[in-house]
Design an enzyme around this catalytic site. Sequence first.
Site, PDB file in Angstrom:
ATOM      1  N   ARG A   1      -8.938 -35.363   3.197  1.00  0.00           N
ATOM      2  CA  ARG A   1      -8.529 -34.294   4.091  1.00  0.00           C
ATOM      3  C   ARG A   1      -8.167 -32.791   2.935  1.00  0.00           C
ATOM      4  NH1 ARG A   1      -9.648 -35.680   8.798  1.00  0.00           N
ATOM      5  NH2 ARG A   1     -11.903 -36.069   9.553  1.00  0.00           N
TER       6      ARG A   1
ATOM      7  N   LYS B   1     -11.751 -24.291  -9.389  1.00  0.00           N
ATOM      8  CA  LYS B   1     -13.062 -25.151  -9.235  1.00  0.00           C
ATOM      9  C   LYS B   1     -13.225 -26.567  -9.564  1.00  0.00           C
ATOM     10  CE  LYS B   1     -16.366 -21.885 -10.667  1.00  0.00           C
ATOM     11  NZ  LYS B   1     -17.489 -21.402 -10.902  1.00  0.00           N
TER      12      LYS B   1
ATOM     13  N   GLU C   1     -13.492 -20.699 -25.058  1.00  0.00           N
ATOM     14  CA  GLU C   1     -13.086 -20.105 -23.502  1.00  0.00           C
ATOM     15  C   GLU C   1     -12.555 -19.384 -23.945  1.00  0.00           C
ATOM     16  OE1 GLU C   1     -15.253 -21.271 -21.569  1.00  0.00           O
ATOM     17  OE2 GLU C   1     -15.572 -23.068 -20.866  1.00  0.00           O
TER      18      GLU C   1
ATOM     19  N   LYS D   1      -8.554 -14.694 -16.869  1.00  0.00           N
ATOM     20  CA  LYS D   1      -8.741 -15.623 -15.887  1.00  0.00           C
ATOM     21  C   LYS D   1      -8.296 -15.548 -14.612  1.00  0.00           C
ATOM     22  CE  LYS D   1     -11.289 -19.483 -14.349  1.00  0.00           C
ATOM     23  NZ  LYS D   1     -11.710 -21.735 -15.143  1.00  0.00           N
TER      24      LYS D   1
ATOM     25  N   GLU E   1     -16.092 -17.162  -5.878  1.00  0.00           N
ATOM     26  CA  GLU E   1     -17.908 -16.758  -6.171  1.00  0.00           C
ATOM     27  C   GLU E   1     -18.891 -16.342  -5.207  1.00  0.00           C
ATOM     28  OE1 GLU E   1     -18.897 -18.916 -10.000  1.00  0.00           O
ATOM     29  OE2 GLU E   1     -20.462 -19.187  -9.469  1.00  0.00           O
TER      30      GLU E   1
ATOM     31  N   ARG F   1     -16.574 -12.953 -10.277  1.00  0.00           N
ATOM     32  CA  ARG F   1     -16.598 -14.390 -11.083  1.00  0.00           C
ATOM     33  C   ARG F   1     -17.271 -14.650 -11.984  1.00  0.00           C
ATOM     34  NH1 ARG F   1     -12.032 -19.558  -8.733  1.00  0.00           N
ATOM     35  NH2 ARG F   1     -13.023 -20.167 -10.745  1.00  0.00           N
TER      36      ARG F   1
ATOM     37  N   ASN G   1     -18.935 -17.230 -15.866  1.00  0.00           N
ATOM     38  CA  ASN G   1     -20.120 -17.655 -16.603  1.00  0.00           C
ATOM     39  C   ASN G   1     -20.840 -17.629 -18.055  1.00  0.00           C
ATOM     40  OD1 ASN G   1     -19.545 -20.397 -14.780  1.00  0.00           O
ATOM     41  ND2 ASN G   1     -20.172 -18.391 -13.187  1.00  0.00           N
TER      42      ASN G   1
ATOM     43  N   HIS H   1     -22.110 -19.852 -20.143  1.00  0.00           N
ATOM     44  CA  HIS H   1     -22.224 -21.530 -19.930  1.00  0.00           C
ATOM     45  C   HIS H   1     -23.896 -22.106 -18.905  1.00  0.00           C
ATOM     46  CE1 HIS H   1     -18.270 -20.809 -20.383  1.00  0.00           C
ATOM     47  NE2 HIS H   1     -17.836 -21.986 -19.363  1.00  0.00           N
TER      48      HIS H   1
ATOM     49  N   HIS I   1     -24.219 -25.126 -20.198  1.00  0.00           N
ATOM     50  CA  HIS I   1     -24.259 -26.295 -19.641  1.00  0.00           C
ATOM     51  C   HIS I   1     -25.463 -26.663 -19.917  1.00  0.00           C
ATOM     52  CE1 HIS I   1     -20.764 -25.515 -16.320  1.00  0.00           C
ATOM     53  NE2 HIS I   1     -20.231 -25.788 -17.629  1.00  0.00           N
TER      54      HIS I   1
ATOM     55  N   HIS J   1     -17.379 -29.962 -24.996  1.00  0.00           N
ATOM     56  CA  HIS J   1     -17.780 -28.633 -23.913  1.00  0.00           C
ATOM     57  C   HIS J   1     -17.622 -27.161 -24.738  1.00  0.00           C
ATOM     58  CE1 HIS J   1     -18.086 -26.427 -19.258  1.00  0.00           C
ATOM     59  NE2 HIS J   1     -16.975 -26.071 -20.173  1.00  0.00           N
TER      60      HIS J   1
HETATM   61  N1  LIG Z   1     -12.826 -26.301 -13.745  1.00  0.00           N
HETATM   62  C1  LIG Z   1     -13.144 -25.245 -14.193  1.00  0.00           C
HETATM   63  O1  LIG Z   1     -13.474 -24.259 -14.184  1.00  0.00           O
HETATM   64  C2  LIG Z   1     -13.551 -25.805 -15.471  1.00  0.00           C
HETATM   65  C3  LIG Z   1     -13.744 -25.178 -16.507  1.00  0.00           C
HETATM   66  C4  LIG Z   1     -13.832 -25.078 -17.616  1.00  0.00           C
HETATM   67  C5  LIG Z   1     -14.312 -26.320 -18.407  1.00  0.00           C
HETATM   68  N2  LIG Z   1     -14.131 -27.594 -17.129  1.00  0.00           N
HETATM   69  C6  LIG Z   1     -14.267 -28.825 -17.739  1.00  0.00           C
HETATM   70  O2  LIG Z   1     -13.183 -29.027 -18.361  1.00  0.00           O
HETATM   71  C7  LIG Z   1     -14.060 -30.484 -19.441  1.00  0.00           C
HETATM   72  C8  LIG Z   1     -13.792 -30.752 -20.306  1.00  0.00           C
HETATM   73  O3  LIG Z   1     -12.259 -30.007 -20.998  1.00  0.00           O
HETATM   74  P1  LIG Z   1     -11.825 -30.419 -22.740  1.00  0.00           P
HETATM   75  O4  LIG Z   1     -12.362 -30.077 -23.664  1.00  0.00           O
HETATM   76  O5  LIG Z   1     -10.431 -31.075 -21.876  1.00  0.00           O
HETATM   77  O6  LIG Z   1     -12.078 -32.849 -22.590  1.00  0.00           O
HETATM   78  P2  LIG Z   1     -10.993 -33.914 -22.069  1.00  0.00           P
HETATM   79  O7  LIG Z   1     -10.900 -33.796 -20.706  1.00  0.00           O
HETATM   80  O8  LIG Z   1     -11.881 -34.432 -21.736  1.00  0.00           O
HETATM   81  O9  LIG Z   1     -10.035 -34.326 -23.422  1.00  0.00           O
HETATM   82  C9  LIG Z   1     -10.375 -33.703 -24.263  1.00  0.00           C
HETATM   83  C10 LIG Z   1      -9.830 -35.651 -25.303  1.00  0.00           C
HETATM   84  O10 LIG Z   1      -8.795 -35.065 -26.108  1.00  0.00           O
HETATM   85  C11 LIG Z   1      -8.168 -35.753 -24.919  1.00  0.00           C
HETATM   86  N3  LIG Z   1      -7.157 -35.450 -25.102  1.00  0.00           N
HETATM   87  C12 LIG Z   1      -6.524 -34.634 -23.917  1.00  0.00           C
HETATM   88  N4  LIG Z   1      -4.910 -33.957 -24.286  1.00  0.00           N
HETATM   89  C13 LIG Z   1      -4.738 -34.732 -25.468  1.00  0.00           C
HETATM   90  C14 LIG Z   1      -3.583 -34.639 -26.788  1.00  0.00           C
HETATM   91  N5  LIG Z   1      -2.501 -33.363 -25.722  1.00  0.00           N
HETATM   92  N6  LIG Z   1      -4.029 -35.327 -27.689  1.00  0.00           N
HETATM   93  C15 LIG Z   1      -5.141 -35.778 -28.055  1.00  0.00           C
HETATM   94  N7  LIG Z   1      -5.980 -35.938 -27.229  1.00  0.00           N
HETATM   95  C16 LIG Z   1      -5.908 -35.430 -26.027  1.00  0.00           C
HETATM   96  C17 LIG Z   1      -8.494 -36.586 -23.660  1.00  0.00           C
HETATM   97  O11 LIG Z   1      -8.306 -37.923 -23.854  1.00  0.00           O
HETATM   98  C18 LIG Z   1      -9.968 -36.426 -24.466  1.00  0.00           C
HETATM   99  O12 LIG Z   1     -10.693 -37.973 -25.651  1.00  0.00           O
HETATM  100  C19 LIG Z   1     -15.544 -30.548 -19.355  1.00  0.00           C
HETATM  101  O13 LIG Z   1     -15.707 -31.433 -18.156  1.00  0.00           O
HETATM  102  C20 LIG Z   1     -15.762 -28.903 -17.855  1.00  0.00           C
HETATM  103  O14 LIG Z   1     -17.342 -29.005 -17.821  1.00  0.00           O
HETATM  104  C21 LIG Z   1     -14.140 -27.265 -16.013  1.00  0.00           C
END
Ligand SMILES: NC(=O)c1ccc[n+]([C@@H]2O[C@H](COP(=O)([O-])OP(=O)(O)OC[C@H]3O[C@@H](n4cnc5c(N)ncnc54)[C@H](O)[C@@H]3O)[C@@H](O)[C@H]2O)c1
Length: 362
Positions: free
Chosen positions: A118, A140, A182, A220, A230, A235, A239, A242, A246, A261
């Site tokens: 939990r 999120k 972003e 943000k 939201e 909030r 989006n 998005h 998405h 992304h």
């Molecule tokens: N929760 C939220 O509010 C929110 C907001 C925006 C995006 N997201 C989510 O975030 C995700 C995308 O995040 P992302 O772009 O960071 O993707 P990711 O976590 O897949 O990282 C991208 C790539 O970079 C590599 N990597 C990470 N750090 C590194 C570093 N310092 N040096 C070299 N390589 C590195 C990772 O291994 C991966 O291959 C999506 O799933 C998206 O839906 C969530």
Amino acid sequence: MKELIKTVQYPIYFHEQGYAELQKRLSELQGIYSNLFILADTRTYTLCLPRLIESIPVLQKARMLCIKTGEKEKNIENCLYIWRQLSQWRADRNSLMINLGGGVITDIGGFAASVFKRGISFINIPTTLLAMVDASIGGKTGIDLDHLKNEIGLFRYPEMVIIDEHYLKSLPERELKSGMAEIFKHGLIADKKLWQKMGKQPASRATSWNESIRTSNMIKSHVVSKDPYEKNGLRKILNFGHTIGHGIESHFLSTQAPLLHGEAIALGMVCEAWLSWKINGLPKSQYEEIAQRLLGIYPLKEIDESTSDKIVMHLHHDKKNFKGKIRFALLSKIGACTYDHEISIDLIRESFNTVLNKTHRD
Ligand SMILES: NC(=O)c1ccc[n+]([C@@H]2O[C@H](COP(=O)([O-])OP(=O)(O)OC[C@H]3O[C@@H](n4cnc5c(N)ncnc54)[C@H](O)[C@@H]3O)[C@@H](O)[C@H]2O)c1
């Protein structure tokens, strides 16, 4: 230089101050955290963990959880792996999980921690630009369900976020650009100066990202503080781009050439800027400025009629929808955004055709 952003729910620390705070917490609260776990992916395990351990040597004692890299890994199977490991290691409710990675790790790690027994505490240490400016903050958490993005998840805030720009030194340029999308979004919805400044910022590891990260985080955090779950609506402006983005991301996830992304969101922002011009008073010159900049940076995916049908199918799962109607956050000008705009499928298709379909564009 300000080293701390105090959000309503948790602090965001920068650089050494973050490590000092965590170190302090770990020693002061030794009796409180019963176990320490670090979640990484195979890349951040190799590239980022050594710096973290060097900064906080006590973390050598933490147990490691490691998953493969990539969006496809943000799934229930990896949650099961995390939960089974935690159970096997007899993790109790006073355990702490540190999520070291990009948005995939902070999303799945936050979710897995939030429901294990939990809810156990977690801290985010983002290592991609995208996670530093967006995914690791705002509460999120979640995973994808097959090809549906973030279909399962909940709101839960980390105990703290530590941002260390040093991790970006190993990040590939394509990933940096993905993160920039972003920051562009934060400028477009709330801060024209940030949008203008980002126009001069090259997508390079040599760039200092400090100021843009901080400004983005402030925007943000401010929006989230007004509407943490939201519920009252504000909030939803986060989006922007998005809804369609998405849909595009979900569609290409199941193909041989998935988009990152930020790349999908950038294309979504151009389509939604076009809709903003059509129905929300965004001046045409500003739509053109947005399209020119984003389509100059991000690869255009050609979208034919059959692909646009598939993307529209994904839009029906958007979490902002109400009574079957697809709702959008739209710009009224660069730096201002409104929400809950219902848009017909025909107009959405027209935005794809205008922005993404070469045959129609030419
Ligand atoms: N929760 C939220 O509010 C929110 C907001 C925006 C995006 N997201 C989510 O975030 C995700 C995308 O995040 P992302 O772009 O960071 O993707 P990711 O976590 O897949 O990282 C991208 C790539 O970079 C590599 N990597 C990470 N750090 C590194 C570093 N310092 N040096 C070299 N390589 C590195 C990772 O291994 C991966 O291959 C999506 O799933 C998206 O839906 C969530």
